[in-house]
Scaffold this motif. Structure first.
Motif, PDB file in Angstrom:
ATOM      1  N   VAL A   5     -34.843  -2.131   7.743  1.00 16.83           N
ATOM      2  CA  VAL A   5     -34.006  -3.239   8.204  1.00 16.83           C
ATOM      3  C   VAL A   5     -32.989  -2.717   9.210  1.00 16.83           C
ATOM      4  CG1 VAL A   5     -32.179  -4.833   7.498  1.00 16.83           C
ATOM      5  CG2 VAL A   5     -34.270  -4.666   6.160  1.00 16.83           C
ATOM      6  N   VAL A   6     -32.927  -3.427  10.306  1.00 12.67           N
ATOM      7  CA  VAL A   6     -31.980  -3.008  11.340  1.00 12.67           C
ATOM      8  C   VAL A   6     -30.566  -3.207  10.823  1.00 12.67           C
ATOM      9  CG1 VAL A   6     -31.083  -3.557  13.622  1.00 12.67           C
ATOM     10  CG2 VAL A   6     -33.548  -3.482  13.239  1.00 12.67           C
ATOM     11  N   ALA A   7     -29.783  -2.162  10.905  1.00 18.85           N
ATOM     12  CA  ALA A   7     -28.424  -2.251  10.408  1.00 18.85           C
ATOM     13  C   ALA A   7     -27.598  -3.123  11.327  1.00 18.85           C
ATOM     14  CB  ALA A   7     -27.823  -0.858  10.343  1.00 18.85           C
ATOM     15  N   PRO A   8     -26.529  -3.642  10.784  1.00 22.85           N
ATOM     16  CA  PRO A   8     -25.675  -4.498  11.605  1.00 22.85           C
ATOM     17  C   PRO A   8     -25.104  -3.746  12.799  1.00 22.85           C
ATOM     18  CG  PRO A   8     -24.613  -3.892   9.544  1.00 22.85           C
ATOM     19  CD  PRO A   8     -26.038  -3.476   9.430  1.00 22.85           C
ATOM     20  N   ALA A   9     -25.012  -4.429  13.893  1.00 18.65           N
ATOM     21  CA  ALA A   9     -24.413  -3.818  15.075  1.00 18.65           C
ATOM     22  C   ALA A   9     -22.904  -3.789  14.909  1.00 18.65           C
ATOM     23  CB  ALA A   9     -24.786  -4.645  16.295  1.00 18.65           C
ATOM     24  N   VAL A  29     -28.076   2.294  20.368  1.00 18.65           N
ATOM     25  CA  VAL A  29     -26.860   1.914  21.092  1.00 18.65           C
ATOM     26  C   VAL A  29     -26.639   0.413  20.902  1.00 18.65           C
ATOM     27  CG1 VAL A  29     -25.730   2.579  23.259  1.00 18.65           C
ATOM     28  CG2 VAL A  29     -28.198   3.031  22.950  1.00 18.65           C
ATOM     29  N   PRO A  30     -25.424   0.022  20.658  1.00 16.81           N
ATOM     30  CA  PRO A  30     -25.201  -1.430  20.655  1.00 16.81           C
ATOM     31  C   PRO A  30     -25.263  -1.930  22.090  1.00 16.81           C
ATOM     32  CG  PRO A  30     -23.157  -0.239  20.132  1.00 16.81           C
ATOM     33  CD  PRO A  30     -24.210   0.790  20.418  1.00 16.81           C
ATOM     34  N   ALA A 242     -28.427  -8.224  17.813  1.00 22.20           N
ATOM     35  CA  ALA A 242     -28.444  -6.804  18.191  1.00 22.20           C
ATOM     36  C   ALA A 242     -29.880  -6.291  18.312  1.00 22.20           C
ATOM     37  CB  ALA A 242     -27.672  -5.993  17.155  1.00 22.20           C
ATOM     38  N   ALA A 243     -30.705  -6.665  17.359  1.00 25.96           N
ATOM     39  CA  ALA A 243     -32.096  -6.179  17.375  1.00 25.96           C
ATOM     40  C   ALA A 243     -32.855  -6.740  18.579  1.00 25.96           C
ATOM     41  CB  ALA A 243     -32.788  -6.593  16.074  1.00 25.96           C
ATOM     42  N   VAL A 244     -32.657  -8.021  18.850  1.00 31.39           N
ATOM     43  CA  VAL A 244     -33.368  -8.644  19.971  1.00 31.39           C
ATOM     44  C   VAL A 244     -32.829  -8.106  21.296  1.00 31.39           C
ATOM     45  CG1 VAL A 244     -33.929 -10.823  21.130  1.00 31.39           C
ATOM     46  CG2 VAL A 244     -33.934 -10.702  18.629  1.00 31.39           C
TER      47      VAL A 244
END
Lengths: 354, 325
Positions: A5-9, A29-30, A242-244
């Motif tokens: 799971v992508v962690a929160p930005a 990188v955010p 963030a993921a997109v």
């Protein structure tokens, strides 16, 4: 929360959002900073738009019924916020949220769903197959999974034209068992096309639970083609964003397609006909547990109460006008039934010879 | 004057359109090496951006072409085998062909589906021998079926320039047909425009695809018995109903010579429409494939499942002898 799971930005104010900090980030990188207030506004708009649409279904104004996306607003809002206005979205049958988040005129979308001539497709697309080229929404195919290849073709044409567009292709978990989806993945990966594939895994293909349908994993399907693939918390709009944004950035610099599996949940039935036909394919406890992480609540917590109150009021006012426009718009003239069948105006013969 | 083969006409029409319009490109299996000869010389002439070799992924690349067309290109997909059109039947009929309407006229999908080897070939098996043009007409997809090199050139040109999806059927049995032409005379031919190949006054034979040539041979064989008009619709959707009506008005009698399966084939539609709307002095007949039957692997078994010249001659004689309804 599943592995990968992508962690929160990190957001601008430095707060770790969404409370899943224990999972190591795969976002290096955010690349973009979400506008928390705007995301809230979009999600609130989608939620209330769908609720108003369901009222119109009950009132017989939207005779097709709809596939409500309530519960999945964070995916539409977060993903589309990561796009430029010139980027392209391919939607699905559960697409109202995608269109609204991409900038479609809500009045003309609601009118479309009600089959009115003022609709974005003059009533010909309806709730199921809307497209809106003014907002960059090219298609909402009802043939599950087939948007993947169409997305690859649009992206290829953009690359060959030297146009730095990104195509975002939405589909559900039901699509991942379709061969056509995998054929689309193959072409997009083979030619490193700027496509972001977004699977909204809402856990059910109509009544079929994902565990009973999908062998292996959804991300494994992308990985098999060498496509960077991650599982994302689809209830948190800023995590989605963030993921997109990372996938869009990779696509735009020539890094090829990505696959993001958004773990989300639809609160309503597959289609509003389930209001009449009670299909007991999921437990109330399951529905309740997902509602504990309601995407709108998660985003609301990041917005000052004064802003929320103002936005909520603006949304209500706006939707009153949207509904009025949809209801008051004229119905199409049956004489025009075969308009737009062919580009040169050729019309099919009637069913009876005169 | 030069002799132009059907295959060379396709190669020439596609090349001329690619020269004329940068948005046209061709994609398909084995197009780099021009397995069918349609794209002979193209890779060198146009490069890999306009001659796109694709893997065996028919549903994928048919959808891909829909996307490229939505984005402003004019794809021409070459399919090698008729059944591949059945594999992508949904993508053509339910997606590409409905999109203009579903989008309220916002965007058309100008893809040409080029099937240059349609129909039966001795010994190639049941799965390589179909002739599904009637199915596309049934679904309202523009569909052409030219019989001669000149018509093949003209209708492929029109198909590529048309803003809608168009399926082009090149009958396998016509690929070797050659015609003396003046290149300057080659020109686009409108969809839905039939052609009288041989004028006659006693009976109209509607012949489709490669059967045009066989019908002309039968008309010649029977020249002492009857004056046979051989009429070729050239496109099956749209169909030149007015042209057919004019021919039938001259002859009053009708036989259809059609390579479709009998049930729900073009032959059935032509007979039905003529019976409803035209003045026939005698019941019409059709000569077609049987209902959904093909062998394909054994020539002597399969040849009896193909519409033949002998069947046509017999049907023509029956219709001519008929004294009325």
């Amino acid at each position: 929360m599943p592995e990968g799971v992508v962690a929160p930005a990190k957001v601008a104010d430095g707060l770790e959002v969404a409370g899943i900090a224990a999972v190591p980030s795969t976002v290096s990188v955010p690349v973009a900073v979400a506008d928390s207030v705007e995301l809230y506004r979009t999600m609130r708009y989608i939620r209330r738009f769908e609720e108003r649409a369901i009222e119109l279904v009950r009132a017989g104004e939207i005779f097709s019924g709809i596939h409500p996306c309530i519960g999945q607003e964070a995916v539409a809002a977060g993903a589309c916020a990561a796009l430029d206005p010139g980027d392209i979205v391919l939607s699905s049958h559960r697409g109202h949220g995608h269109l609204l988040a991409k900038g479609t005129d809500p009045s003309r979308l609601m009118a479309e769903m009600a089959g009115k001539v003022t609709g974005i497709d003059k009533g010909r697309g309806g709730s199921f197959h809307p497209s809106d080229f003014t907002a960059g929404v090219y298609n909402s195919t009802g043939t599950v999974g087939h948007g993947a290849g169409i997305a690859a073709g649009i992206a290829w044409a953009a690359v060959k034209a030297g146009d730095p567009k990104v195509v975002l292709s939405f589909f559900g978990d039901g699509a991942v068992t379709q061969g056509a989806l995998l054929e689309g993945f193959n072409l997009a990966a083979l030619w490193q096309l700027p496509v972001v594939y977004i699977c909204e895994n809402n856990r059910y293909a109509t009544t079929l639970p994902v565990e009973a349908a999908v062998a292996g994993t959804i991300t494994g399907r992308g990985e098999a083609f060498g496509i960077p693939s991650s599982v994302v918390d689809g209830q948190d709009a800023e995590v989605v964003h963030a993921a997109v944004a990372e996938a869009v950035e990779r696509a735009r610099r020539g890094g090829g397609p990505s696959l993001l599996e958004m773990r989300t949940y639809r609160y309503h039935g597959h289609h509003t006909f389930e209001m009449l036909v009670r299909l007991r394919y999921r437990e109330q406890a399951e529905i309740d547990s997902w509602k504990e992480r309601d995407p709108l609540d998660i985003q609301a917590a990041r917005v000052a109460e004064v802003d929320r109150t103002r936005i909520d009021a603006e949304v209500e006012l706006d939707l009153d006008e949207v509904v009025r426009f949809a209801v008051d718009s004229p119905r199409p003239d049956p004489v025009d039934a075969t308009d737009h069948y062919h580009a040169d105006g050729f019309r099919p013969r009637p069913g009876v010879s005169l | 004057m030069p002799k132009l083969s059907y295959l060379k006409a396709l190669n020439r029409a596609l090349g001329d359109e690619m020269d004329r319009d940068e948005s046209v490109f061709v994609l398909g299996e084995d197009v780099n090496f021009a397995l069918t000869n349609i794209t002979a010389g193209f890779l060198k002439r146009y490069g890999p951006d306009r001659v796109v070799e694709v893997p065996l992924t028919e549903q994928g690349f048919t959808n891909f072409a829909t996307g490229a067309a939505m984005a402003g290109r004019r794809p021409v997909i070459e399919f090698q085998i008729p059944f591949l059109l059945l594999l992508v039947f949904e993508q053509i009929t339910n997606q590409a062909n409905k999109f203009l309407m579903m989008s309220g006229g916002q965007r058309s999908v100008p893809v040409t589906y080029l099937m240059p080897a349609a129909g039966w070939r001795a010994g190639w098996g049941a799965q390589h021998s179909d002739q599904p043009y009637s199915m596309f007409a049934h679904m309202g997809v523009k569909t052409v079926l030219p019989a001669t090199p000149t018509d093949a050139y003209g209708l492929l040109t029109t198909a590529i320039r048309d803003d809608d999806p168009v399926v082009f059927f090149g009958p396998l049995a016509s690929l070797g047909v050659r015609e003396i032409v003046e290149y300057a005379d080659l020109a686009p031919i409108p969809l839905g425009s039939g052609r009288v190949h041989r004028s006659g006054t006693d009976v109209t034979v509607v012949a489709l695809g490669h059967l045009v040539h066989e019908a002309l041979a039968v008309a010649e064989e029977l020249a002492d018995e009857a004056s046979i008009e051989v009429w070729d619709p050239r496109s099956v959707y749209p169909f030149d109903w007015a042209g057919l009506a004019e021919s039938v008005a001259r002859t009053g009698r009708l036989v259809v010579f059609d390579d479709s399966n009998r049930a729900c084939g073009m032959g059935a539609e032509i007979l039905a429409t003529a019976a409803e709307e035209m003045r026939l002095v005698a019941p019409p007949k059709r000569v077609t494939r049987p209902d959904g039957a093909i062998v394909g692997a054994v020539p002597e078994l399969d040849v009896v499942l193909q519409p033949t010249k002998a069947q046509l001659a017999e049907a023509v004689r029956t219709v001519l002898k008929s004294t009325g309804w």
